[in-house]
Design an enzyme around this catalytic site. Structure first.
Site, PDB file in Angstrom:
ATOM      1  N   CYS A   1      13.872  11.015   5.659  1.00  0.00           N
ATOM      2  CA  CYS A   1      14.061  10.616   7.059  1.00  0.00           C
ATOM      3  C   CYS A   1      15.519  10.798   7.470  1.00  0.00           C
ATOM      4  CB  CYS A   1      13.649   9.162   7.236  1.00  0.00           C
ATOM      5  SG  CYS A   1      14.473   8.078   6.057  1.00  0.00           S
TER       6      CYS A   1
ATOM      7  N   LYS B   1       0.862  -1.200   0.000  1.00  0.00           N
ATOM      8  CA  LYS B   1       0.000   0.000   0.000  1.00  0.00           C
ATOM      9  C   LYS B   1       0.892   1.241   0.000  1.00  0.00           C
ATOM     10  CE  LYS B   1      -1.502   2.797   2.948  1.00  0.00           C
ATOM     11  NZ  LYS B   1      -1.505   4.076   2.194  1.00  0.00           N
TER      12      LYS B   1
ATOM     13  N   GLU C   1      10.685   1.143   9.691  1.00  0.00           N
ATOM     14  CA  GLU C   1      11.629   2.198   9.285  1.00  0.00           C
ATOM     15  C   GLU C   1      10.925   3.514   9.551  1.00  0.00           C
ATOM     16  OE1 GLU C   1      14.669   1.758   8.355  1.00  0.00           O
ATOM     17  OE2 GLU C   1      14.707  -0.397   7.993  1.00  0.00           O
TER      18      GLU C   1
ATOM     19  N   GLU D   1      10.723  16.474  13.111  1.00  0.00           N
ATOM     20  CA  GLU D   1      11.275  16.440  11.755  1.00  0.00           C
ATOM     21  C   GLU D   1      10.796  17.674  11.003  1.00  0.00           C
ATOM     22  OE1 GLU D   1       9.751  12.377  10.725  1.00  0.00           O
ATOM     23  OE2 GLU D   1      11.707  12.210   9.777  1.00  0.00           O
TER      24      GLU D   1
HETATM   25  P1  NAP Z   1       2.987   8.362   7.663  1.00  0.00           P
HETATM   26  O1  NAP Z   1       1.962   9.398   7.861  1.00  0.00           O
HETATM   27  O2  NAP Z   1       3.413   7.564   8.829  1.00  0.00           O
HETATM   28  O3  NAP Z   1       2.443   7.424   6.498  1.00  0.00           O
HETATM   29  C1  NAP Z   1       3.209   6.371   5.962  1.00  0.00           C
HETATM   30  C2  NAP Z   1       2.280   5.373   5.313  1.00  0.00           C
HETATM   31  O4  NAP Z   1       1.483   4.758   6.326  1.00  0.00           O
HETATM   32  C3  NAP Z   1       1.303   5.987   4.319  1.00  0.00           C
HETATM   33  O5  NAP Z   1       1.109   5.080   3.276  1.00  0.00           O
HETATM   34  C4  NAP Z   1       0.055   6.153   5.162  1.00  0.00           C
HETATM   35  O6  NAP Z   1      -1.133   6.255   4.430  1.00  0.00           O
HETATM   36  C5  NAP Z   1       0.114   4.880   5.984  1.00  0.00           C
HETATM   37  N1  NAP Z   1      -0.675   4.921   7.209  1.00  0.00           N
HETATM   38  C6  NAP Z   1      -0.972   5.982   7.987  1.00  0.00           C
HETATM   39  N2  NAP Z   1      -1.739   5.601   9.029  1.00  0.00           N
HETATM   40  C7  NAP Z   1      -1.930   4.265   8.901  1.00  0.00           C
HETATM   41  C8  NAP Z   1      -2.638   3.307   9.662  1.00  0.00           C
HETATM   42  N3  NAP Z   1      -3.298   3.618  10.787  1.00  0.00           N
HETATM   43  N4  NAP Z   1      -2.642   2.028   9.234  1.00  0.00           N
HETATM   44  C9  NAP Z   1      -1.969   1.684   8.122  1.00  0.00           C
HETATM   45  N5  NAP Z   1      -1.289   2.550   7.350  1.00  0.00           N
HETATM   46  C10 NAP Z   1      -1.257   3.843   7.743  1.00  0.00           C
HETATM   47  O7  NAP Z   1       4.327   8.983   7.048  1.00  0.00           O
HETATM   48  P2  NAP Z   1       4.503   9.925   5.786  1.00  0.00           P
HETATM   49  O8  NAP Z   1       4.108  11.309   6.161  1.00  0.00           O
HETATM   50  O9  NAP Z   1       3.866   9.323   4.591  1.00  0.00           O
HETATM   51  O10 NAP Z   1       6.080   9.836   5.566  1.00  0.00           O
HETATM   52  C11 NAP Z   1       6.973  10.618   6.264  1.00  0.00           C
HETATM   53  C12 NAP Z   1       7.542   9.870   7.446  1.00  0.00           C
HETATM   54  O11 NAP Z   1       8.180   8.684   6.993  1.00  0.00           O
HETATM   55  C13 NAP Z   1       8.623  10.661   8.156  1.00  0.00           C
HETATM   56  O12 NAP Z   1       8.469  10.489   9.546  1.00  0.00           O
HETATM   57  C14 NAP Z   1       9.901   9.999   7.673  1.00  0.00           C
HETATM   58  O13 NAP Z   1      11.001  10.140   8.535  1.00  0.00           O
HETATM   59  C15 NAP Z   1       9.471   8.582   7.557  1.00  0.00           C
HETATM   60  N6  NAP Z   1      10.373   7.837   6.659  1.00  0.00           N
HETATM   61  C16 NAP Z   1      11.226   6.933   7.213  1.00  0.00           C
HETATM   62  C17 NAP Z   1      12.117   6.242   6.407  1.00  0.00           C
HETATM   63  C18 NAP Z   1      13.076   5.248   6.994  1.00  0.00           C
HETATM   64  O14 NAP Z   1      13.643   4.469   6.230  1.00  0.00           O
HETATM   65  N7  NAP Z   1      13.295   5.237   8.297  1.00  0.00           N
HETATM   66  C19 NAP Z   1      12.125   6.464   5.032  1.00  0.00           C
HETATM   67  C20 NAP Z   1      11.235   7.394   4.488  1.00  0.00           C
HETATM   68  C21 NAP Z   1      10.343   8.077   5.328  1.00  0.00           C
HETATM   69  P3  NAP Z   1      -2.034   7.582   4.615  1.00  0.00           P
HETATM   70  O15 NAP Z   1      -1.175   8.720   4.171  1.00  0.00           O
HETATM   71  O16 NAP Z   1      -3.228   7.354   3.762  1.00  0.00           O
HETATM   72  O17 NAP Z   1      -2.393   7.718   6.055  1.00  0.00           O
END
Ligand code: NAP
Length: 494
Positions: free
Chosen positions: A299, A189, A265, A396
């Site tokens: 990230c 997803k 991650e 962040e």
């Molecule tokens: P996010 O809000 O946590 O969302 C990530 C994914 O999870 C999206 O596909 C989101 O879909 C989904 N999601 C959200 N709530 C969910 C739930 N309750 N159940 C299942 N899936 C759910 O993060 P983001 O804003 O997209 O990405 C930025 C974050 O990712 C930052 O914190 C960044 O540091 C982190 N990141 C970490 C890495 C690493 O390797 N450590 C790499 C890249 C990014 P929806 O948007 O539809 O909610």
């Protein structure tokens, strides 16, 4: 800073060509009731296209398809899995121009960076094609000599894969590469802001010969409602998530019920340390990379830049000058180095974080004022004297903002660097080898860049400590996240 902002960014033909439906059991299918949601171009805020909006029932269908395909995936020989990944690697390279245009259209990053991400994404497929044929085992004599141990590895089972918007394709291949190499069927997803790159990738994996149901894709706007029953069903044995720590915590709780294996991650808050013995030009170049890759929406982005007090003024001058030279505009524009942020909420957050730091005493060396016009553009910004209590010390930034704070000595630097719940990556610039190693050992992070501003490499183990996550992606151990170790004891009386 120069801007090449226009109200229009070209809509590439591949936007129309890419599938927009759910991919379930080897075929493209509409969501229940034909529901869709819009994907926007962050350079203009305009609608690019609509894609399927899955319901919980659609999610369940995709999961059932993966469960049905799991025996076929596990039965593929390691060489067959490697060949699928290699064919997909080749196809990504052959279509790199179209795929880069697609990624820029939905995510905003400049075309050169989008091409870079596709190369990076493809590299995970090549890397794990190599790992697929090197899954090892063991044979051991028991300590008493009365038995033999056979140790083998098997696919963990069906995997649920959830990815964020900031690296729309590489975060997919970093999971799909090892899942396929290990013989796991999956449901993936992507984030709703950037589903198109993943749709294109899944179509390429289909073309590369993946068995029906081996990978299934759902796009949706209500991730919680769709994914939670899938996780709690216990039909999947693994969840691999890349995203925020906040969502990671929720998913870990859901996984606890059926004790799913998890890879997390999560978020970062990377410290970037510059000592007074560092080559300042190298440190500035490293800071530009660590800060500005992906417009700061990474990230791994340098979130707190700590510079030894004797060199901080000079470092700030040089960094501000380089940041001010960057060209901001739609990712499709000639010479554009900084694209728009992903959406209006991201722009608001970055603006608020900068205002908060300024209110608490920080000084703007360059940038710091929102650019008007269409799209979600924010200028490259350098702030000096950012105090510890500024929100951006803990959160962040996810934008092109470099906050500078002085430190006095190594101990001071370690205390500042470790003063966070996160521990993904850190950067240290110094020409003293022993100091570099002392710092690398003392900083609490899963990865350390010594005199370099980028650490990501498919052949290296990527991941964090503390609340930045669990497990590693990439490297020789990346495939282990999708394998179970089985021990078979054989009686061998003397
Ligand atoms: P996010 O809000 O946590 O969302 C990530 C994914 O999870 C999206 O596909 C989101 O879909 C989904 N999601 C959200 N709530 C969910 C739930 N309750 N159940 C299942 N899936 C759910 O993060 P983001 O804003 O997209 O990405 C930025 C974050 O990712 C930052 O914190 C960044 O540091 C982190 N990141 C970490 C890495 C690493 O390797 N450590 C790499 C890249 C990014 P929806 O948007 O539809 O909610």
């Amino acid at each position: 800073m120069s801007t090449s902002q226009t109200t229009q960014s070209a809509r590439p033909a591949i936007v129309d060509a890419v599938p927009k439906d759910l991919f379930v059991g080897g075929s493209w299918q509409q969501a229940t009731g034909g529901k869709t949601f819009d994907v926007l171009d962050p350079a203009t805020g305009e609608v690019l296209c609509a894609v399927a909006d899955a319901s919980p029932e659609d999610g369940r269908r995709a999961l059932d398809a993966a469960v049905a395909a799991q025996p076929a995936m596990a039965a593929l020989s390691p060489r067959q899995r490697a060949d699928i990944l290699t064919r997909a690697f080749d196809l990504l390279h052959r279509r790199i121009d179209d795929l880069a245009a697609l990624m820029t259209a939905e995510m905003g990053k400049p075309l050169a960076e989008a091409r870079g991400e596709i190369v990076y994404a493809a590299e995970f497929l090549r890397h794990f094609a190599g790992e697929a044929v090197r899954i090892d085992g063991g044979y051991q004599v028991s300590p008493a000599g009365d038995a033999r141990f056979l140790i083998t590895k098997q696919p963990v089972g069906v995997a649920l894969l959830i990815t964020p918007w900031n690296f729309p394709m590489a975060m997919g291949t970093r999971k799909l590469g090892p899942a396929i190499a290990a013989g796991c069927a999956s449901v993936i997803k992507p984030a709703p802001q950037t589903p198109l790159s993943m749709l294109a990738l899944i179509d390429i994996l289909r073309e590369a010969g993946l068995p029906d149901g081996g990978v299934n894709l759902i796009t949706c706007t209500d991730a919680g409602a769709v994914l939670e029953p899938m996780i709690r069903s216990g039909l999947a044995r693994k969840l691999s998530f890349t995203g925020s720590t906040k969502v990671g915590r929720i998913l870990l709780e859901q996984c606890a019920e059926k004790v799913l294996r998890t890879s997390m991650e999560l978020g970062g808050n990377a410290p970037f340390l510059v000592f007074d013995d560092a080559d300042l030009d190298e440190a500035v170049a490293g800071a530009l990379q660590a800060k500005m890759r992906n417009m700061g929406e990474a990230c791994t982005a340098a979130n707190r830049i700590y510079v030894q007090s004797g060199v901080i003024d000079e470092f700030g001058r040089r960094l501000a000058a380089r940041m001010a030279e960057l060209t901001v505009g739609p990712g499709t524009g000639d010479g554009v180095q900084v694209g728009p942020l992903i959406d209006a909420a991201a722009l608001t957050k970055v603006t608020e974080l900068v205002q908060d730091a300024v209110d608490r005493g920080a000084t703007v060396l360059t940038g710091g004022v929102q650019l008007g016009g269409a799209g979600y553009f924010y200028p490259p910004t350098v702030l000096s004297g950012v105090p510890r209590d500024a929100r951006m010390s803990d959160e962040e930034i996810f934008g092109p903002v470099a906050p500078l704070t002085p430190f006095e000595d190594e101990d001071d630097a370690v205390v500042l660097a470790n003063d966070t719940e996160f521990g993904l990556v850190s950067y240290v610039f110094t020409n003293d080898l022993r100091r570099a190693l002392r710092m690398a050992e003392r900083i609490e992070s899963g990865m350390v860049g010594l005199n370099q501003g980028v650490v990501s490499n498919p052949a290296a183990p990527f991941g964090g400590v503390k609340q930045s996550g669990l497990g590693r992606e990439g490297g020789a151990i990346g495939i282990d996240e999708f394998l179970e170790t089985k021990y078979i004891g054989i009686a061998m009386p003397k």
